[in-house]
Design an enzyme around this catalytic site. Sequence first.
Site, short mmCIF file in Angstrom:
data_model
loop_
_atom_site.label_atom_id
_atom_site.label_comp_id
_atom_site.label_asym_id
_atom_site.label_seq_id
_atom_site.Cartn_x
_atom_site.Cartn_y
_atom_site.Cartn_z
N ARG A 1 0.82 -1.21 0.00
CA ARG A 1 0.00 0.00 0.00
C ARG A 1 0.86 1.27 0.00
NH1 ARG A 1 -5.20 -1.47 1.58
NH2 ARG A 1 -5.37 -3.50 2.58
N LYS B 1 -5.35 -18.49 -2.47
CA LYS B 1 -6.04 -17.38 -3.13
C LYS B 1 -5.20 -16.97 -4.34
CE LYS B 1 -7.82 -14.11 -0.63
NZ LYS B 1 -7.91 -13.01 0.38
#
Length: 488
Positions: free
Chosen positions: A82, A228
């Site tokens: 981020r 995932k």
Amino acid sequence: MTRSPSPSPLRRTKIVATLGPASDRPGVLEAMLKAGVDVVRLNFSHGAADDHRRRLEDVREIAQRLNRSVAALGDLQGPKIRIARFAEGAVHLEIGQAFVLDMALDANNGTAERVGCDYTSLIDDVAPGDRLLLDDGRVVLDVISIAGQEVHTRVHVGGKLSNNKGINKQGGGLSAPALTEKDRQDLKTAIDIGVDYLAVSFPRSAADMQEARDLLGEAGKEIGLVAKLERAEAVANDETLDAIIEASEAVMVARGDLGVEIGDAALIGTQKRIIKHARTLNRAVITATQMMESMIESPLPTRAEVFDVANAVLDATDAVMLSAETAAGDYPVETIQAMDRVCLGAERERIAQESGHRIHEGFARIDETIALSAMYAANHLTGVCAIACMTSTGYTPLIASRIRSGLPIVGLAHSPIAQRRMALYRGVVSIPFDTTDMDPKTLNKEALKLLHAQGLAGPGEHVILTRGDHMNAHGGTNTMKVLAVDSE
């Protein structure tokens, strides 16, 4: 030839629902389970360990009261890369302007010219000509140069950019490890509270899944791993994809980050490829991300969302997943009800019931041979109403569920862990069946009585039953019988 489905409204595709503030409202969680949730997702990106513990305890209590097996999926946050924060909370970037990602900048002092980043290795992972996608691709930056601790870029797609938005590199290539220190702590929490599945975010290879399995150790050996699939590297070729699938008990088509990294145009074909490979390799598969996103604020889905869910069902995904819709949305119960309707509607289509799964392949295991033979027999023999599998681990029902059918697959298991594990498998109904004190000669009859009592079989119908000579032995299924249901 495929037998027509039972008139029973048994939904084959399972529903995974994320828990959160919305499901914490009085009466909502029970209403969600009654509406058809098969697996609850505990998102470790949000909330404390005590929140997840409390929610799972509530799920277990309600499920027991409703006489249902509901699995719990813990979802690790992974290395979400981020930007830091802006002094004013947000900025607006114009197309063509210069913008700097500054690894040395104070985390709270971002401006319209530069912002900090929590991933200092970004300077080593990018090169001039690379494209960075921020906030799920809403803002796009082209890398111009690297200077010390700064990544200099030019804005390709502008717009509003606010605090803590994620960064993806188009085509993949960010080297952050799949398991962070936070993930390691959350993994211990997952073991402690007793999840049935644990999802690993952003694995790049089978080695990342093996690392998670090693960390689970003996204490977490009953927990199934879910990979995932979010990174471009994970789906870049069949060899890497298949290795990740085989290193897991299930995979998730995590279409948010994956779509950003590989591009929207490649996403639909990749989703279909993942589902096909997972089923071929005898693993469960979950399709996720924005499936009914509009229902966060609307009581009805859009037509596009209806088709998206139905498309995944027709591809034979084991489960479809809801995220913010049930964790933070205004209509969590209505969303589950809508997804239930769409799944049932898609499953009535002939394509959802016809199968050519491994029809020209050989089998290496006896239990696999029995399971697949049972499904083909059930799909072609008139009068069969169900397939019943006596199982200690849930493996035989998993294999059987790889074949499309309109018939229920009933997993008869003594172990509560196996019962919950089967809650993820497409078309599988899990029913407690304790054979400990049963006479082996009466097992078949007792199984039929149970199916009759559950409304899954009636007089004059037939059940195909699979079992082993030695009950509660893993991999011991070696028998298939066609049994008539009597009127007793």
